[in-house]
Design an enzyme around this catalytic site. Structure first.
Site, mmCIF file in Angstrom:
data_model
loop_
_atom_site.group_PDB
_atom_site.id
_atom_site.type_symbol
_atom_site.label_atom_id
_atom_site.label_comp_id
_atom_site.label_asym_id
_atom_site.label_seq_id
_atom_site.Cartn_x
_atom_site.Cartn_y
_atom_site.Cartn_z
ATOM 1 C CG ASN A 8 -1.882 1.084 1.300
ATOM 2 O OD1 ASN A 8 -1.832 2.019 0.488
ATOM 3 N ND2 ASN A 8 -2.776 1.024 2.265
ATOM 4 C CE LYS A 15 -0.653 2.389 6.386
ATOM 5 N NZ LYS A 15 -2.078 2.491 6.569
ATOM 6 N NE ARG A 89 -6.556 1.018 0.106
ATOM 7 C CZ ARG A 89 -6.762 1.982 0.991
ATOM 8 N NH1 ARG A 89 -5.812 2.362 1.802
ATOM 9 N NH2 ARG A 89 -7.938 2.571 1.051
ATOM 10 C CG HIS A 177 -12.996 3.152 3.051
ATOM 11 N ND1 HIS A 177 -13.689 4.075 3.807
ATOM 12 C CD2 HIS A 177 -11.683 3.458 3.222
ATOM 13 C CE1 HIS A 177 -12.839 4.882 4.407
ATOM 14 N NE2 HIS A 177 -11.610 4.544 4.062
ATOM 15 C CG HIS A 203 -14.235 1.419 6.667
ATOM 16 N ND1 HIS A 203 -13.458 0.303 6.407
ATOM 17 C CD2 HIS A 203 -13.361 2.422 6.918
ATOM 18 C CE1 HIS A 203 -12.173 0.625 6.506
ATOM 19 N NE2 HIS A 203 -12.088 1.909 6.812
ATOM 20 C CG ASN A 206 -7.596 9.121 10.740
ATOM 21 O OD1 ASN A 206 -8.294 10.105 11.030
ATOM 22 N ND2 ASN A 206 -6.347 8.988 11.110
ATOM 23 N N GLY A 207 -10.471 7.699 7.908
ATOM 24 C CA GLY A 207 -11.473 7.940 6.867
ATOM 25 C C GLY A 207 -12.705 7.132 7.253
ATOM 26 N NE ARG A 236 -10.227 12.226 3.235
ATOM 27 C CZ ARG A 236 -10.082 10.900 3.276
ATOM 28 N NH1 ARG A 236 -11.096 10.121 3.589
ATOM 29 N NH2 ARG A 236 -8.922 10.356 2.968
ATOM 30 C CG ASP A 277 -6.742 9.026 18.298
ATOM 31 O OD1 ASP A 277 -7.674 8.484 18.916
ATOM 32 O OD2 ASP A 277 -5.692 8.434 17.991
ATOM 33 N NE ARG A 279 -6.971 5.649 20.151
ATOM 34 C CZ ARG A 279 -6.096 4.919 19.478
ATOM 35 N NH1 ARG A 279 -5.766 3.721 19.907
ATOM 36 N NH2 ARG A 279 -5.539 5.386 18.394
ATOM 37 C CD GLU A 380 -8.989 -1.418 3.969
ATOM 38 O OE1 GLU A 380 -8.661 -0.905 5.060
ATOM 39 O OE2 GLU A 380 -9.197 -0.764 2.945
#
Ligand code: ADP
Length: 393
Positions: A8, A15, A89, A177, A203, A206-207, A236, A277, A279, A380
């Site tokens: 990715n 990644k 990806r 996604h 889903h 973060n996105g 976003r 984030d 959390r 994924e």
């Protein structure tokens, strides 16, 4: 054994995972960050053992060479692992690619031709494919984030704008996604042993995106021409009045790149509460921070609205599924959202909702009659590995 190396490539990152598509095991997981910066960082994990390197990594070619070097040095050996394919990806497949595609020179050119539709993502994906093809002599497969949504009906993918302009500039809803929505909706069908389900998948990473899936076929999704549309995300905005863009240009005096940056990088949770984030937003809200409370309220409001809309699109709902970082881990968010959707017959059992697990699970009360709520961890990389094997078969 046979394995797939899943790549990715981002603009300054790479990644990777070495995946056994049969067992789902990840034999190695790694990340190269800060490519092109003075000091790059490479992290390579094999089981519990982590190797980290900091050194200048000028480009993606060098990044991949370093990664392959680490596989030689600390393992697992790629030869012994029997890599049968590299799965890439790719964010945007446009209308050209509605299935995972074995890469040849034409496919590379095809993905390059889609750069105007995904200027932030496709260039890095192309670079990753090019360097990997030079270094790894196995079939390469491009797995597109848009592909699962190629099935959207015209009524769902068409924007109500001048048809000639839309056609000339390929303006329509593509959705993103897709690999995750496909994987998760298939897991739901497997776990429940039914393929005729009306599903809504959230889903929430973060996105974030929502999809409506009827009998395994995607019929609507919240992301559009780009991943900016739809739900409130980490940074976003999701949906907004398009005239806000004119207003930002004419009245606030921002140029197009500044508006792009504002809506993609400085909006969403971050825009409202100063943190992307979930959390941190949650703990700030618990401490009474009004901006964090508002951010959570706006985030939830949008989710509830989409689920209601998709229940209408589907003519009912059999399963609502939460996935990705927030969806898999935030029990309070799931509880709040489902509570607001009680009118649809959705309910959760607090004890089941509190369980932490990597397994797909139903969190509705035992014996609940009516639509189910599930938590299904997305994967994924595994999905890309399996799609790659299928593509070369
Ligand atoms: P990405 O889109 O980058 O793949 P992830 O799916 O990893 O993102 O999701 C990242 C998000 O998940 C972050 O907002 C993070 O706060 C959130 N998250 C992770 N763990 C938890 C948790 N225990 N509770 C709430 N949110 C969590």
């Amino acid at each position: 054994m046979s394995t797939v190396l899943v790549l990715n490539s981002g603009s300054s990152s790479l990644k990777y995972q070495l995946v056994n598509p049969d067992t789902g095991e990840a034999l190695a997981v790694g990340l190269v960050e800060k490519i092109g910066e003075p000091l790059g960082v490479l992290t390579h994990e094999v089981g519990e053992a982590e190797t980290m390197r900091e050194l200048p990594i000028p480009d993606h070619g060098e990044a991949l060479r370093l990664v392959l070097g680490l596989f030689d040095e600390v393992g697992p050996s790629l030869d012994a692992a029997g890599v049968v394919a590299v799965g890439h990806r790719v964010v945007h497949g446009g209308t050209a690619y509605s299935h995972p595609t074995v890469v040849d020179d034409d496919v590379v050119a095809g993905i390059e031709a889609l750069i105007p539709l995904a200027p932030l993502h496709n260039p890095a994906n192309v670079t990753g494919i090019k360097v990997a093809r030079e270094l790894l002599d196995v079939p390469h497969v491009a797995v597109f984030d848009t592909a699962f949504f190629a099935s959207l009906p015209e009524s769902a993918y068409t924007y109500a704008i001048d048809a000639a302009v839309a056609k000339e500039h390929q303006i329509r809803r593509y959705g993103f996604h897709g690999t995750s929505h496909e994987y998760v909706s298939q897991r739901v069908a497997q776990v429940l042993g039914r393929d005729d389900l009306k599903q809504i998948v959230l889903h929430l990473g973060n996105g974030a995106s929502a999809s409506a899936v009827a009998s395994g076929v995607a019929v609507d999704t919240s992301m559009g021409l780009t991943p900016l549309e739809g739900l409130v995300m980490g940074t976003r905005s999701g949906d907004l009045d398009p005239a806000i863009v004119f207003h930002l240009r004419r009245v606030a005096g921002l140029d197009v790149d500044e508006i792009d940056n504002l809506l993609n990088k400085r909006s969403g949770l971050k825009g409202i509460a100063g943190r992307n984030d979930m959390r941190e937003v949650r703990s700030a809200a618990e401490a009474g921070d009004p901006a964090a409370l508002l951010a959570l309220a706006v985030y939830r409001h949008r989710l509830v609205k989409y689920v209601g809309a998709y229940a209408a699109v589907l003519g009912g709902v059999d399963v609502l599924t939460f996935t990705a970082g927030v969806g898999e881990n935030s029990a309070p968010l799931r509880e709040e959202v489902v509570e607001a959707l009680a009118f649809l017959g959705l309910a959760i059992d607090p004890a089941k909702n509190a369980v932490r697990s990597k397994e797909p699970r139903v969190i509705s009360p035992d014996g609940h009659e009516g639509p189910l709520v599930m938590v299904v961890p997305t994967n994924e990389e595994l999905a890309i590995a399996r799609l790659s094997v299928a593509a070369i078969a």
